[in-house]
Design a protein around this motif. Structure first.
Motif, short mmCIF file in Angstrom:
data_model
loop_
_atom_site.label_atom_id
_atom_site.label_comp_id
_atom_site.label_asym_id
_atom_site.label_seq_id
_atom_site.Cartn_x
_atom_site.Cartn_y
_atom_site.Cartn_z
N ARG A 17 62.10 45.59 55.92
CA ARG A 17 62.73 45.88 57.02
C ARG A 17 62.65 47.13 57.78
O ARG A 17 62.31 47.42 58.88
CB ARG A 17 64.47 45.99 56.48
N ARG A 18 62.21 48.28 56.97
CA ARG A 18 62.22 49.48 57.48
C ARG A 18 60.48 49.78 57.86
O ARG A 18 60.18 50.42 58.90
CB ARG A 18 62.57 50.59 56.57
N SER A 19 59.86 48.88 57.12
CA SER A 19 58.24 49.08 57.63
C SER A 19 57.81 48.15 58.81
O SER A 19 56.89 48.55 59.38
CB SER A 19 57.59 48.84 56.30
N GLN A 20 58.54 47.27 58.90
CA GLN A 20 57.99 46.31 59.97
C GLN A 20 58.92 45.69 61.16
O GLN A 20 58.66 46.15 62.10
CB GLN A 20 57.52 45.07 59.22
N VAL A 21 60.04 45.00 60.57
CA VAL A 21 61.07 44.52 61.58
C VAL A 21 61.61 45.43 62.51
O VAL A 21 61.63 45.25 63.83
CB VAL A 21 62.19 43.83 60.62
N PHE A 22 62.04 46.55 61.98
CA PHE A 22 62.75 47.53 62.96
C PHE A 22 61.99 48.64 63.21
O PHE A 22 62.07 49.51 64.17
CB PHE A 22 64.03 47.97 62.31
N ALA A 23 60.91 48.86 62.60
CA ALA A 23 59.83 50.04 62.68
C ALA A 23 59.35 50.01 63.95
O ALA A 23 59.28 50.88 64.68
CB ALA A 23 59.19 50.27 61.45
N ARG A 24 58.52 48.77 64.02
CA ARG A 24 57.97 48.68 65.18
C ARG A 24 58.04 47.29 65.88
O ARG A 24 57.12 46.36 65.86
CB ARG A 24 56.16 48.84 65.14
N PRO A 25 59.10 47.00 66.53
CA PRO A 25 59.42 45.63 66.87
C PRO A 25 58.39 45.32 68.03
O PRO A 25 58.36 45.99 68.78
CB PRO A 25 60.93 45.66 67.36
N ASP A 26 58.27 43.78 68.20
CA ASP A 26 57.43 43.30 69.38
C ASP A 26 58.25 43.15 70.45
O ASP A 26 57.87 43.16 71.60
CB ASP A 26 56.87 42.01 68.90
N SER A 27 59.43 43.06 70.41
CA SER A 27 60.54 42.88 71.38
C SER A 27 61.94 43.35 71.23
O SER A 27 62.33 43.88 69.99
CB SER A 27 60.69 41.27 71.61
N HIS A 28 62.66 43.31 72.21
CA HIS A 28 63.92 44.07 71.95
C HIS A 28 64.81 43.13 71.01
O HIS A 28 65.94 43.59 70.48
CB HIS A 28 64.74 44.16 73.26
N PHE A 29 64.69 41.85 71.23
CA PHE A 29 65.53 40.75 70.51
C PHE A 29 64.65 39.77 69.73
O PHE A 29 63.45 39.33 70.09
CB PHE A 29 66.15 39.95 71.34
N GLY A 30 65.20 39.24 68.54
CA GLY A 30 64.64 38.32 67.61
C GLY A 30 65.40 37.08 67.67
O GLY A 30 66.56 37.11 68.24
N PHE A 31 64.94 35.98 67.11
CA PHE A 31 65.69 34.51 67.17
C PHE A 31 65.35 34.19 65.70
O PHE A 31 64.41 34.02 65.18
CB PHE A 31 65.46 33.88 68.11
N ASP A 32 66.53 33.74 65.05
CA ASP A 32 66.38 33.00 64.06
C ASP A 32 66.65 31.41 64.19
O ASP A 32 67.83 31.02 64.56
CB ASP A 32 67.49 33.51 63.03
N PRO A 33 65.65 30.50 64.19
CA PRO A 33 65.87 29.06 64.57
C PRO A 33 66.77 28.43 63.58
O PRO A 33 67.65 27.53 63.90
CB PRO A 33 64.39 28.37 64.86
N ALA A 34 66.81 28.85 62.37
CA ALA A 34 67.50 28.10 61.37
C ALA A 34 69.07 28.34 61.58
O ALA A 34 69.90 27.58 61.37
CB ALA A 34 67.09 28.51 59.94
N MET A 35 69.40 29.72 61.80
CA MET A 35 70.91 29.98 62.09
C MET A 35 71.26 29.88 63.57
O MET A 35 72.38 29.91 63.84
CB MET A 35 71.05 31.45 61.82
N ARG A 36 70.13 29.83 64.43
CA ARG A 36 70.52 29.57 65.95
C ARG A 36 71.03 30.74 66.41
O ARG A 36 72.15 30.92 67.16
CB ARG A 36 71.23 28.44 66.35
N CYS A 37 70.49 31.97 65.91
CA CYS A 37 71.13 33.24 66.20
C CYS A 37 70.14 34.20 66.63
O CYS A 37 69.19 34.43 65.90
CB CYS A 37 71.94 33.77 64.96
N TYR A 38 70.54 35.27 67.66
CA TYR A 38 69.59 36.12 67.99
C TYR A 38 69.82 37.54 67.36
O TYR A 38 71.10 37.68 66.48
CB TYR A 38 70.10 36.62 69.65
N ALA A 39 68.97 38.58 67.39
CA ALA A 39 69.47 39.60 66.60
C ALA A 39 68.62 40.70 67.53
O ALA A 39 67.62 40.58 68.31
CB ALA A 39 68.47 39.69 65.36
N THR A 40 69.52 41.97 67.64
CA THR A 40 68.74 43.36 68.23
C THR A 40 67.83 44.06 67.28
O THR A 40 68.23 44.21 66.32
CB THR A 40 70.09 44.13 68.67
N LEU A 41 66.66 44.33 67.90
CA LEU A 41 65.78 44.78 66.99
C LEU A 41 65.64 46.37 67.37
O LEU A 41 64.62 47.03 66.69
CB LEU A 41 64.43 44.07 67.12
#
Length: 346
Positions: A17-41
């Motif tokens: 979480r701290r080393s990859q997902v939020f540290a250097r995100p590729d975009s402002h938002f991500g998406f979980d296709p299984a949950m069909r839910c967006y996330a702020t990054l």
């Protein structure tokens, strides 16, 4: 544009979480296709969603009522509590509930402030002569219980079930039943209060127990040495929490909208993460871990009071400390709540 595909379940427990997902995100938002839910990054995305009037609280009360009808459950106190949680409501109802809870906390805050030094001193005393200490079970939990009894008129938070998790839509039926049983027992122990006051006391307990206790324990873990023992007085204690037990809140798009170049449709689900404010490289803004605007934490003043008193007294203990065991509560899809933070003392 969405460049990040995520698995949101358990993301806040992930070591990446701290080393990859939020540290250097590729975009402002991500998406979980299984949950069909967006996330702020990113901090920008989290702040934009907080400031927007287009993103609303999910109707969790209706969700639970459908469970009750479909499965013939008794979740009556759960429904009552959900009806008075400000973050689950909008507009005038949100403002009314928020004002009432803020007033209830403010009226008892002077008592908490007066008693806090004695509570903390008593709980930390064993650290002066013991070789080990669990900062969760021996400090955070009993300290939050003492605060809770003062704020809500005498309720002691149960330790066998985390009632704060009742706002989690991913809970199983068995866990919901356990929470309902705990809430009923807590409500039965409230005397001399009206029905509305009793439910408000439960709401205070639900909103404060895991949020404050988890943030306190997680931040202590951030600050304490992990390998080489160091004196408590040598630690540079921050003035506010560096971690939050509330990684996100759920939001639903109230209409078609666009945020930071990404288009959303009415009804889209989103996790508004607070973690970017602590985890994004070069963009740390710890004050926003408490939320912003209508998402702002009602108990921020109390939280800082607890943190500053605990660290003040820890700094007076003339011993060296190192973390020997740290574990998060498993299978918790809503909170970052340490179930153990054991330290060695020398």
């Amino acid at each position: 544009m969405i460049d990040s595909a995520l698995q949101l379940v358990g993301l806040h427990h992930s070591p990446e979480r701290r080393s990859q997902v939020f540290a250097r995100p590729d975009s402002h938002f991500g998406f979980d296709p299984a949950m069909r839910c967006y996330a702020t990054l990113t901090p920008e995305a989290s702040l934009a969603i907080q400031q927007s009037e287009d993103w609303l609280a999910p109707d969790l009360t209706a969700f639970v009522e459908r469970l009750v009808e479909r499965l013939n459950l008794d979740l009556s106190v759960t429904v009552e509590v959900l009806g008075q949680v400000p973050l689950l409501h909008e507009g005038a109802r949100h403002r009314e509930l928020r004002r009432d809870l803020a007033g209830a906390i403010s009226s008892r805050l002077p008592i908490v402030q007066r008693e806090m030094p004695a509570w903390v001193s008593r709980l930390l005393e064993p650290m002066r002569h013991r070789d080990s200490f669990d900062l969760v079970s021996e400090l955070s939990i009993p300290l939050i219980a003492a605060i809770s009894r003062t704020l809500d008129g005498g309720i002691t938070p149960p330790t066998e079930v985390a009632v704060s998790r009742l706002v989690d839509q991913l809970l199983g039926v068995g866990t919901r039943r356990s929470i309902e049983t705990a809430l009923k027992a807590m409500k039965a122990g409230i005397v001399g209060q009206s029905e509305t006051e009793a439910i408000r006391a439960l709401v205070l307990n639900v909103l404060g127990t895991d949020t404050l206790g988890g943030s306190l324990s997680a931040t202590l873990h951030d600050c304490l040495p992990k390998q080489t023992p160091a004196g408590f007085a040598e630690i540079s204690w921050p003035t506010e929490f560096t971690s939050t037990s509330i990684p996100y809140v759920a939001r639903v798009a109230g209409r078609d909208c666009e945020v930071l170049g990404t288009s959303f449709s009415k009804g889209d689900n989103l996790h508004l993460y607070f973690l970017p404010f602590s985890d994004t490289e070069g963009h740390r803004d710890l004050g926003k871990l408490f939320g912003y605007g209508r998402h702002a934490c009602i108990g921020k003043r109390l939280s800082l009071m607890v943190w500053n008193e605990v660290t003040r007294q820890l700094g007076l203990i003339d011993r060296k400390v190192v973390v020997t065991d740290y574990r998060l509560r498993p299978a918790d899809y809503l909170f970052v709540y340490p179930e153990k933070l054991e330290i060695a003392l020398s």
